[in-house]
Scaffold this active site. Sequence first.
Site, PDB file in Angstrom:
ATOM      1  N   LYS A   1      -0.468  -4.368  -3.694  1.00 26.89           N
ATOM      2  CA  LYS A   1      -1.619  -3.541  -3.694  1.00 26.89           C
ATOM      3  C   LYS A   1      -1.847  -2.246  -4.205  1.00 26.89           C
ATOM      4  CE  LYS A   1      -5.551  -3.180  -0.247  1.00 26.89           C
ATOM      5  NZ  LYS A   1      -6.028  -2.079  -0.822  1.00 26.89           N
TER       6      LYS A   1
ATOM      7  N   SER B   1       0.678  -1.288   0.060  1.00 27.47           N
ATOM      8  CA  SER B   1       0.004   0.109   0.022  1.00 27.47           C
ATOM      9  C   SER B   1       0.552   1.305  -0.166  1.00 27.47           C
ATOM     10  CB  SER B   1      -0.842  -0.238   1.204  1.00 27.47           C
ATOM     11  OG  SER B   1      -1.959  -0.681   0.989  1.00 27.47           O
TER      12      SER B   1
END
Length: 497
Positions: free
Chosen positions: A397, A372
């Site tokens: 991600k 992330s």
Amino acid sequence: ARRPSICPMATSAVRLAVLSLFLSVDALRIGIPARGWASAHWSGVVEQASHGAAVCLLSATLAICPVLPHAYAEGIVGVQAGLGAGVEAVRPALPGSPVAGEVWALLDKYFLDRSFNGIDFKSERLRLEALAPLTDEAALEESASLVRRLGDRYSRVLPPKQADKLGKYDVTGVGLNLIISDSGKMLVGAVPNHGSSAERAGIAYGDEVLSINGKATSGMTSFDALEAIQSDPAAAVLTVKANLDAEGRTVSLKRAYTVAASPVSWKVVTRDDGANVGYIRLSEFNSECKARVADALREMNSRQVSRIVLDMRSNGGGVLDAAIGIAGLFSEKPLVLFVTDAGGAKQPLYSREPEVIARQPLQVWVNGRTASSAEVLAAALKDNCRARLVGSKTFGKGIIQGVFGLSDGGALIETVASYTTPAGAEINARGIIPDEEHVFLTDILGASLLDGDIKAASITPPVCDDGGSGRARAAPAGGGGVVVGGGRIPNRPADTL
């Protein structure tokens, strides 16, 4: 109604405010409805949540809102001061709890997968209307059921008690969630955080903010508003006006943050050749980490550090705004990422830090649990030819969840955007391949050998193939390499970009 863009920049269709981006294998928080699903202004927030952490989108990422706790959101991006595009509902408010209608409207407007997993979404609205009036419990269950049927593991509905645990991601420090309405007014877009300075001052949802620390809010962007709030580290002085008041009132809000373990630790290690190497361990991105990294870098400069290691192994993400800000501590106003929303609008996000603190050669350590917001920062430093990445392929991600506040104090977390690196590389399900694959001693034998890893690191400037523009080539997409300490992150929260 106009669709908000996912970034501190406004598209031709929307003015989007990002006050406090939260990114952690991240999630995105986009907004908080006004009073029911009719006549609601949605506060935008984008955030990504990190492995096993809930990202708080309630407060700031692509917009601004309160935040989620480290273990609830599976992929949220949060901005603590959400500025969003005002959404004017066209239907009258229904009797009973408005929460199910609010959730439907937010999904209909912002959910990234416009096929809605094969659901006839307009019929769902009619079905919910037929069920009215709904009790609070029934509305929550209907909302959760609708979100589950979308088949997106990163989207969910949080009840009020869970949504209230996002305070550590409050970048404003006063508990405010600000939005910019379609008319250009800056409004309080959510009920102030429980126990916050804003709540104690009697600030209410829907109040208009006329000025922040002496600066008129007219024409402000989300970044302008956040910078204005943060201009005084001790307090924020706001002029606010309730809906029915003819004149505004001035309130002084003491800035305070939820006490949490610092995600930043650092040390200086002297190598055998006498060179001082600065080491920073960044375990997640929250409202405090950028300031703590900046403090560490300044102290390292005073101690004549000639090289720096930024260790983001197993960092699952957190507040996106923090990742963007930290990129600017190492490089001058770099392009950090591109964000694409449900409408297909693609926007670049740049760091706006006023000064570069560290110019020494930089090496970034990553592994299969780096995700992330951590991937955003790693890719930005790599693609801008500022640092070499060492370790193993990152988690991968590349989608953003938004956190939207609901009128009952709960929150909707939904996937609202995807992102790519500055070089245009896709991250989702692919990860970032490091410049050098490496198994660290600490990966095998534990933290006691950290100094050995630091001393052994060959920290040299990256070699750029950019025609002299100062930017590296696009990273290869996905595949290859041994993942050390990687693998799937169990029960991890959604990305917060």
